[in-house]
Design a protein around this motif. Structure first.
Motif, PDB file in Angstrom:
ATOM      1  N   LYS A 191       0.829  -1.205   0.000  1.00 32.39           N
ATOM      2  CA  LYS A 191       0.000   0.000   0.000  1.00 32.39           C
ATOM      3  C   LYS A 191       0.867   1.261   0.000  1.00 32.39           C
ATOM      4  O   LYS A 191       0.578   2.233  -0.705  1.00 32.39           O
ATOM      5  CB  LYS A 191      -0.926  -0.006   1.229  1.00 32.39           C
ATOM      6  N   LYS A 201       2.487   1.652  -3.448  1.00 29.87           N
ATOM      7  CA  LYS A 201       1.469   2.016  -4.441  1.00 29.87           C
ATOM      8  C   LYS A 201       1.051   3.475  -4.284  1.00 29.87           C
ATOM      9  O   LYS A 201       0.843   4.192  -5.267  1.00 29.87           O
ATOM     10  CB  LYS A 201       0.256   1.100  -4.304  1.00 29.87           C
ATOM     11  N   GLN A 215       3.299   5.975  -6.020  1.00 21.95           N
ATOM     12  CA  GLN A 215       3.439   5.930  -7.467  1.00 21.95           C
ATOM     13  C   GLN A 215       2.735   7.132  -8.087  1.00 21.95           C
ATOM     14  O   GLN A 215       1.782   7.679  -7.519  1.00 21.95           O
ATOM     15  CB  GLN A 215       2.848   4.637  -8.031  1.00 21.95           C
ATOM     16  N   LYS A 264       2.533   3.781 -14.418  1.00 20.18           N
ATOM     17  CA  LYS A 264       2.822   4.258 -13.072  1.00 20.18           C
ATOM     18  C   LYS A 264       4.330   4.319 -12.864  1.00 20.18           C
ATOM     19  O   LYS A 264       5.047   3.374 -13.200  1.00 20.18           O
ATOM     20  CB  LYS A 264       2.216   3.324 -12.022  1.00 20.18           C
ATOM     21  N   ASP A 281       7.685  -0.848  -8.298  1.00 22.11           N
ATOM     22  CA  ASP A 281       6.647  -1.833  -8.602  1.00 22.11           C
ATOM     23  C   ASP A 281       6.951  -3.117  -7.829  1.00 22.11           C
ATOM     24  O   ASP A 281       7.839  -3.878  -8.199  1.00 22.11           O
ATOM     25  CB  ASP A 281       6.632  -2.093 -10.116  1.00 22.11           C
ATOM     26  N   ARG A 311       1.845  -9.738  -6.237  1.00 22.35           N
ATOM     27  CA  ARG A 311       1.129  -8.455  -6.237  1.00 22.35           C
ATOM     28  C   ARG A 311      -0.382  -8.646  -6.354  1.00 22.35           C
ATOM     29  O   ARG A 311      -1.158  -7.828  -5.864  1.00 22.35           O
ATOM     30  CB  ARG A 311       1.644  -7.541  -7.350  1.00 22.35           C
ATOM     31  N   ASP A 332      -2.425  -6.646  -3.567  1.00 23.03           N
ATOM     32  CA  ASP A 332      -3.192  -5.476  -4.016  1.00 23.03           C
ATOM     33  C   ASP A 332      -4.671  -5.686  -3.731  1.00 23.03           C
ATOM     34  O   ASP A 332      -5.427  -6.142  -4.592  1.00 23.03           O
ATOM     35  CB  ASP A 332      -2.964  -5.252  -5.515  1.00 23.03           C
TER      36      ASP A 332
END
Length: 281
Positions: free
Chosen positions: A98, A101, A104, A183, A187, A200, A204
């Motif tokens: 999180k 992400k 990004q 993005k 990653d 992922r 996610d």
């Protein structure tokens, strides 16, 4: 800088020691990540998260050494993508994902990149007047019309599916339409914790949907426990209340008098008497 055999050996041992000291080890793909953004990310994450950039061969050797303390870590070598790097953390794997992400930022697509998700161009009016743009849009499979003097896209269209290469025509059209499907950031491909690898796709999660599912499962579990009369700390008081209500109902129907049922039995008799009186008058 070219390292000697001794330096490589020392570096590998040092990396293996670091791997053994962190509960969470992950693989990140740093392809297409500009140096400026990388430095900014490392500054933001400094503390709970450590990013290690070394050659794949050194990573693999370090995995083998760390295997005795981190069973299964060698499997991470099968998960390398793009430009792999290591990420070491003491955070929960889901929290780590999180965090990465959230840091990004959107970026335009370039020809040759891999689509992270299905790339869809939505229907609607564009800012362009009729002209060469119509053939450009048609070149990527978009049907167009003219609305109020502007080119409009008739239907939503997936121009590149997830995992497929973005071609030059699609990249050009996306840029012209100001659509940024890529993005920029670290990653996170996968992590290993206690010998279990989480990809992922597992990490996610939508927290709102996940919480809703947990709440629904909890309600179903309580309902099942109630129907099966299975006592737990969460259902004991409900089961006692249910048993009391059912027992009282049976007692009232059987006209068994006690301190709990007498008022209900008297009220029931009164209702029956009134009903009988009304029927005979």
């Amino acid at each position: 800088m070219v390292l000697s055999k001794t330096q490589k050996k020392d570096l590998t041992k040092k990396l293996a020691k670091e791997l053994s000291s962190y509960p969470i080890i992950g693989i990140v793909n740093m392809a297409n990540l500009p140096a400026k953004q990388l430095q900014a990310m490392r500054s933001k994450l400094r503390g709970p998260v450590v990013v290690k950039m070394v050659k794949k061969t050194l990573m693999k050797h370090a995995f083998k050494i760390a295997e005795k303390d981190k069973p299964g870590i060698s499997q991470l070598a099968d998960r390398f993508e793009g430009m792999p790097a290591l990420i070491l953390s003491k955070d929960n794997p889901f929290k780590l994902f999180k965090t990465l992400k959230a840091n990004q930022s959107p970026a335009p697509a370039k020809a040759g990149q891999i689509a992270p998700d299905d790339i869809t161009i939505p229907k609607g009016k564009t800012p362009f007047s009729p002209g060469p743009i119509i053939s450009e849009l048609g070149g990527v499979g978009l049907k167009t019309s003219v609305q109020d003097g502007k080119v409009a896209i008739v239907n939503d269209k997936v121009v590149t599916e997830k995992g497929h290469v973005i071609n030059a025509k699609v990249a050009s059209v996306l840029t012209r339409l100001s659509i940024m499907p890529m993005k920029i950031g670290l990653d996170l491909v996968c992590v290993i914790e206690n010998g279990v690898i989480y990809g992922r796709d597992v990490l996610d999660i939508d927290e709102t949907i996940f919480l809703s599912k947990v709440q629904t499962a909890a309600r179903h579990a309580v309902n099942l426990s109630m129907e099966a009369a299975y006592p737990t700390k969460d259902t004991m008081s409900l089961l006692i209340a249910k048993a009391f209500t059912q027992a009282k109902g049976v007692a009232v129907e059987s006209a068994i008098l006690n301190e709990k049922t007498t008022p209900d039995i008297i009220a029931k008799a009164a209702r029956q008497a009134l009903a009988l009186q009304g029927a005979t008058s």
